[in-house]
Design a protein around this motif. Structure first.
Motif, PDB file in Angstrom:
ATOM      1  N   LYS A  43       0.850  -1.080  -0.066  1.00 28.44           N
ATOM      2  CA  LYS A  43      -0.078   0.049  -0.134  1.00 28.44           C
ATOM      3  C   LYS A  43       0.975   1.382   0.021  1.00 28.44           C
ATOM      4  O   LYS A  43       1.821   1.229   0.602  1.00 28.44           O
ATOM      5  N   LYS A  55       0.019   1.640  -3.245  1.00 27.19           N
ATOM      6  CA  LYS A  55      -0.283   1.258  -4.898  1.00 27.19           C
ATOM      7  C   LYS A  55      -1.796   0.781  -4.830  1.00 27.19           C
ATOM      8  O   LYS A  55      -2.203  -0.249  -4.596  1.00 27.19           O
ATOM      9  N   PRO A  56      -2.382   1.304  -5.730  1.00 24.78           N
ATOM     10  CA  PRO A  56      -3.795   0.982  -6.264  1.00 24.78           C
ATOM     11  C   PRO A  56      -3.799  -0.505  -6.954  1.00 24.78           C
ATOM     12  O   PRO A  56      -4.646  -1.257  -6.617  1.00 24.78           O
ATOM     13  N   GLU A  57      -2.694  -0.843  -7.333  1.00 25.55           N
ATOM     14  CA  GLU A  57      -2.858  -2.240  -7.955  1.00 25.55           C
ATOM     15  C   GLU A  57      -2.884  -3.387  -6.761  1.00 25.55           C
ATOM     16  O   GLU A  57      -3.214  -4.500  -7.159  1.00 25.55           O
ATOM     17  N   GLN A 115      -6.496  -3.630  -6.031  1.00 22.10           N
ATOM     18  CA  GLN A 115      -7.140  -4.053  -7.478  1.00 22.10           C
ATOM     19  C   GLN A 115      -7.195  -5.649  -7.573  1.00 22.10           C
ATOM     20  O   GLN A 115      -8.091  -6.296  -7.900  1.00 22.10           O
ATOM     21  N   GLN A 144      -2.379   7.768   3.436  1.00 20.69           N
ATOM     22  CA  GLN A 144      -2.120   7.646   2.193  1.00 20.69           C
ATOM     23  C   GLN A 144      -2.557   6.086   1.642  1.00 20.69           C
ATOM     24  O   GLN A 144      -2.745   5.983   0.546  1.00 20.69           O
ATOM     25  N   ALA A 169      -6.187   6.697   0.680  1.00 22.80           N
ATOM     26  CA  ALA A 169      -6.281   7.249  -0.746  1.00 22.80           C
ATOM     27  C   ALA A 169      -6.261   6.192  -1.769  1.00 22.80           C
ATOM     28  O   ALA A 169      -6.630   6.267  -2.735  1.00 22.80           O
ATOM     29  N   GLY A 170      -5.155   5.361  -1.647  1.00 29.43           N
ATOM     30  CA  GLY A 170      -4.964   4.311  -2.740  1.00 29.43           C
ATOM     31  C   GLY A 170      -6.221   3.478  -2.758  1.00 29.43           C
ATOM     32  O   GLY A 170      -6.607   2.971  -4.089  1.00 29.43           O
ATOM     33  N   SER A 218      -9.277   4.374  -2.176  1.00 25.79           N
ATOM     34  CA  SER A 218     -10.371   5.003  -2.844  1.00 25.79           C
ATOM     35  C   SER A 218     -10.225   5.110  -4.195  1.00 25.79           C
ATOM     36  O   SER A 218     -11.327   5.331  -5.020  1.00 25.79           O
ATOM     37  N   GLN A 219      -9.006   5.134  -4.966  1.00 27.80           N
ATOM     38  CA  GLN A 219      -8.864   5.094  -6.281  1.00 27.80           C
ATOM     39  C   GLN A 219      -9.372   3.956  -6.976  1.00 27.80           C
ATOM     40  O   GLN A 219      -9.689   3.828  -7.946  1.00 27.80           O
ATOM     41  N   CYS A 220      -9.660   2.782  -6.215  1.00 27.53           N
ATOM     42  CA  CYS A 220     -10.156   1.588  -6.805  1.00 27.53           C
ATOM     43  C   CYS A 220     -11.539   1.412  -6.314  1.00 27.53           C
ATOM     44  O   CYS A 220     -12.350   0.476  -6.772  1.00 27.53           O
ATOM     45  N   THR A 253     -14.111   3.509   2.428  1.00 24.03           N
ATOM     46  CA  THR A 253     -12.949   3.609   3.315  1.00 24.03           C
ATOM     47  C   THR A 253     -13.241   4.361   4.666  1.00 24.03           C
ATOM     48  O   THR A 253     -14.101   5.099   4.720  1.00 24.03           O
TER      49      THR A 253
END
Length: 205
Positions: A148, A150-152, A155, A176, A179-180, A182-184, A188
Motif C-alpha cells: 500500500k 499502490k492501487p494495484e 485491485q 495515504q 487514498a490508494g 479510494s482510487q479503486c 474507506t
C-alpha cells in the motif's frame, strides 16, 4: 449494502509503536538509524523489503552498512520486532463475531522479519492459526510483492476475491493508504489514533 471488510493489520488490529524501533537502535548505539522508518514515510530499501524484493539477510546487511556501530542480525531483528506490541483478546473476540455477518479480509504492509515473529506468537497466544481463522484471505505485502498505497494491490484483492468495491469497506490508520483504496472505488474509513475497531464498528457497520 456492506458485505466485505478489508482490515489493515498494524495500528488497526495489532497494536504497534513505530518509535520502539528507533529507541531500540538508540540503546544499541545506532542512533543514526532513527530517521529510517515512520508511519508516514520510510527509506526506499525498506519499501523493497516490504515488497519482498530483498531478503532479510540483505536487509540486515543494509542496516549494518548504514549503522554507526556493528550490529548482528539478531540485534537488528530484535530492534525491528520492537514495533510489535500485542493484539488484545477482546479485539479477536470482536472479529470472530464480526465474521458471522461479513466477509473479512486483511491487507498489511509488512516484511519477513515481522511476519516470522507475529505468526507463531499469535498462534501460541490464541491457540489457533490466527489469519486463516479470522479472514477469508490475508494479503501481506512482502508475499504479494505490492505494498500500500499502490492501487494495484487493492485491485488484485478485488479481482481475486471477486469483490464489489461498493460493498467493501477498507479500514486503515494511514491516510495515504486510504487514498490508494479510494482510487479503486472501495469504501474507506481512516482509523484515528483515538479510535479502536471494536468500538468503531459497532456504531458504523
Amino acid at each position: 449494502m456492506l458485505k466485505n471488510i478489508i482490515f489493515d493489520l498494524g495500528g488497526v488490529i495489532y497494536d504497534i509503536r513505530y518509535e520502539n524501533i528507533a529507541e531500540a537502535f538508540v540503546k544499541m548505539g545506532a542512533g543514526n538509524l532513527v530517521s529510517l522508518y515512520s508511519k508516514s514515510q520510510q527509506s526506499n530499501f525498506i519499501d523493497l523489503f516490504e515488497e519482498g524484493r530483498i531478503t532479510s539477510s540483505a536487509f540486515c546487511e543494509e542496516i549494518r552498512r548504514l549503522s554507526a556501530v556493528s550490529l548482528t542480525d539478531a540485534q537488528i531483528t530484535e530492534a525491528w520486532n520492537a514495533i510489535l506490541i500485542d493484539v488484545p483478546r477482546e479485539r479477536v473476540d470482536f472479529l470472530l463475531k464480526l465474521k458471522e455477518k461479513y466477509n473479512l479480509y486483511l491487507f498489511s504492509n509488512t516484511n519477513a522479519i515481522n511476519y516470522d515473529c507475529f505468526v507463531p506468537y499469535l498462534r501460541a497466544k490464541f491457540g489457533f492459526d490466527f489469519f486463516p481463522t479470522l479472514f477469508k484471505a490475508a494479503y501481506f505485502s512482502h508475499i504479494l510483492q505490492i505494498r500500500k498505497p499502490k492501487p494495484e494491490g487493492f485491485q488484485r484483492i478485488i479481482e481475486e476475491q471477486r469483490l464489489n468495491p461498493s460493498e467493501t469497506l477498507f479500514i486503515d490508520d494511514s491516510p495515504q493508504h486510504i487514498a490508494g483504496a479510494s482510487q479503486c472505488g472501495l469504501r474507506t474509513h481512516h482509523l484515528r489514533n483515538d479510535e479502536k475497531i471494536e468500538n468503531l464498528c459497532y456504531k458504523t457497520l
